[in-house]
Design a protein around this motif. Structure first.
Motif, short mmCIF file in Angstrom:
data_model
loop_
_atom_site.label_atom_id
_atom_site.label_comp_id
_atom_site.label_asym_id
_atom_site.label_seq_id
_atom_site.Cartn_x
_atom_site.Cartn_y
_atom_site.Cartn_z
N ASN A 1 29.09 33.88 41.29
CA ASN A 1 29.71 35.11 40.80
C ASN A 1 28.67 35.97 40.09
O ASN A 1 27.53 35.58 39.91
CB ASN A 1 30.86 34.76 39.85
N GLU B 1 27.74 36.35 45.60
CA GLU B 1 29.01 37.00 45.95
C GLU B 1 28.80 38.49 46.18
O GLU B 1 29.47 39.09 47.01
CB GLU B 1 30.05 36.75 44.85
N ASN B 2 27.87 39.08 45.46
CA ASN B 2 27.63 40.52 45.61
C ASN B 2 26.16 40.93 45.63
O ASN B 2 25.82 41.95 46.22
CB ASN B 2 28.31 41.28 44.47
N TRP C 1 37.77 36.93 43.19
CA TRP C 1 38.04 38.33 43.52
C TRP C 1 39.51 38.57 43.86
O TRP C 1 39.98 39.70 43.86
CB TRP C 1 37.16 38.75 44.70
#
Ligand code: XIL
Length: 433
Positions: free
Chosen positions: A49, A73-74, A317
């Motif tokens: 995360n 994740e991003n 999310w």
């Protein structure tokens, strides 16, 4: 609190010997999932995360104990890694990859071309087709090149189709063309790191449907054109229901279609949403979905990667994207394992055994087992023709009754033994003194 501070804390609280953590705050039983998966040739992982979560000491401890593969994740998406035309920012992703390396975890890169989470400068344009091609090539050369030898798998293109089967109208397909932009992206990724395995990643692939048919056409075309693609990522954002062998077999069917093309598959983003409030019955249903996806991956000869989109409900999310749903991950918000965790641990401890045609005397018997939907049934019909075990005889030749031989009286000749049909009956010569 700055990103670097958070990441430093993450690195300092995490155990250096996964699976042997002393004084941990949570109650998950050892060994971790990674210890159970490794002997099966399976990497099991979770998305890391974003940086604020890394302030949570239990987060890093649990992550390192349970998983041996990570993915950002991003923070490898265009929006974060390439915020301005000539600016790359690898700070967070570098720390995440460093954490993985420090804990014996491999890493997946996610992703290099998608319709979402693109920086405004990229979306706004306008750009000519040639400029778009150059942008895509430059970005991939820079990002994949930065992690060359350190990121084992890349999701090169993410979600090129919509929920059904239509190509999306994203910056890449509109400006460059579909499927040309995929060929360009995969070729550029391979050039930047020839050792990385390259995946196409998408959702709604867990059962046969027209989207998967289109995807198979797409990747078969890429293979035929010599485009370096290694696998298909099954995102697997699912919702809780009661799953039996049918769920497993549906997923396995799709995995075997990829196998027939020489492609790997990976479970890349598994989470199983529950309508809130979560009850124990819903969590048991959720566990059955986790178990089923894991079973499919263990049964498929081409699935060696099983990733969840996070691991604790504290950071998922789902609640902010799917109204009224949540509790989607195998640990609760206090890092306590849920029934989904127990189901995966049990499945890894006693993995499903693929049925084999060798176990059936004939096609008719195999077909019966296939039609009844035994766990792993698609393994009996790897070409998906609907006929199980095509190489077996239609109906087995009748097996001869076992020959019984009376002990020969001393000095007498043995009675004639009827010619055997199956295995020859060997009779020891009688002792004649
Ligand atoms: C999601 C992240 O989890 C969110 O934090 C972000 O705001 C939006 O994207 N399919 C994908 C992932 O391939 O990149 C998405 O991740 C979830 C759906």
């Amino acid at each position: 609190m700055g990103t670097l501070f958070c990441l430093t804390l993450l690195l300092s609280v995490a155990p250096s010997t996964p699976g042997h953590v002393s004084g941990r705050a949570d109650a998950a039983p050892a060994p971790g999932l990674r210890d159970l998966a490794a002997p099966l040739g399976l990497r099991i992982g979770a998305a890391f995360n974003d940086d604020p979560t890394l302030l949570d000491p239990s987060y890093a401890t649990t992550l390192a104990r349970e998983f041996d593969m990570g993915v950002s994740e991003n923070h490898m998406k265009w929006q974060f890694v390439h915020p301005a035309p000539t600016t790359y920012d690898f700070k967070v992703a570098d720390a995440q990859v460093g954490f993985a390396e420090g804990h014996g975890m491999t890493y997946r890169g996610h992703n290099l071309a998608w319709s979402r989470q693109n920086p405004a400068w990229l979306v706004t344009g306008p750009f000519t087709r040639d400029e778009r091609i150059q942008q895509l090539r430059d970005h991939i050369a820079a990002v994949v090149g930065h992690y060359a030898g350190r990121v084992a798998q890349w999701d090169v293109v993410n979600e090129a189709f919509d929920g059904l089967a239509d190509p999306l109208h994203d910056p890449w397909s509109v400006s460059i063309g579909f499927p040309e932009y995929l060929d360009i992206a995969f070729t550029a990724a391979h050039a930047a790191d020839p050792t990385a395995k390259l995946f196409y990643n998408d959702y709604n692939l867990q059962a046969p449907n027209s989207k998967f048919d289109h995807l198979i056409d797409l990747v078969a075309g890429m293979k035929a054109r010599g485009v370096p693609i290694d696998g298909i990522g099954f995102e697997s954002h699912l919702s809780a229901r009661s799953c039996t062998a049918k769920c497993t077999n549906d997923t396995l069917k799709n995995m075997l279609r990829a196998h027939a093309l020489g492609l790997e598959v990976a479970i890349t983003e598994l989470d199983v949403s529950v309508q809130l409030p979560a009850t124990s019955q819903k969590l048991d249903q959720q566990a059955s979905v986790y178990r089923s996806v894991l079973e499919a991956c263990l049964l498929a000869p081409n699935c060696h990667t099983f990733m969840m989109w996070g691991f604790t409900d504290k950071y998922s999310w789902i609640p902010s994207f799917v109204h009224g749903y949540g509790a989607a991950l195998p640990f609760d918000e206090q890092y306590q394992p849920k029934p989904a965790y127990a189901a995966m641990a049990a499945t890894l401890s006693t993995p499903p055994v693929a049925p084999s045609c060798a176990a059936f005397p004939d096609r008719a018997t195999a077909q019966k087992a296939f039609d009844s939907g035994v766990l792993g049934a698609p393994m009996l019909d790897p070409d998906g023709s609907g006929t199980a075990c095509e190489n077996l005889p239609a109906v087995a030749a009748p097996v001869a009754a076992p020959a019984t031989v009376e002990p020969a009286p001393t000095g007498e000749k043995l009675p004639a033994v009827p010619a055997p049909r199956a295995a020859p009956v060997v009779v020891a010569p009688a002792f004649t003194g």
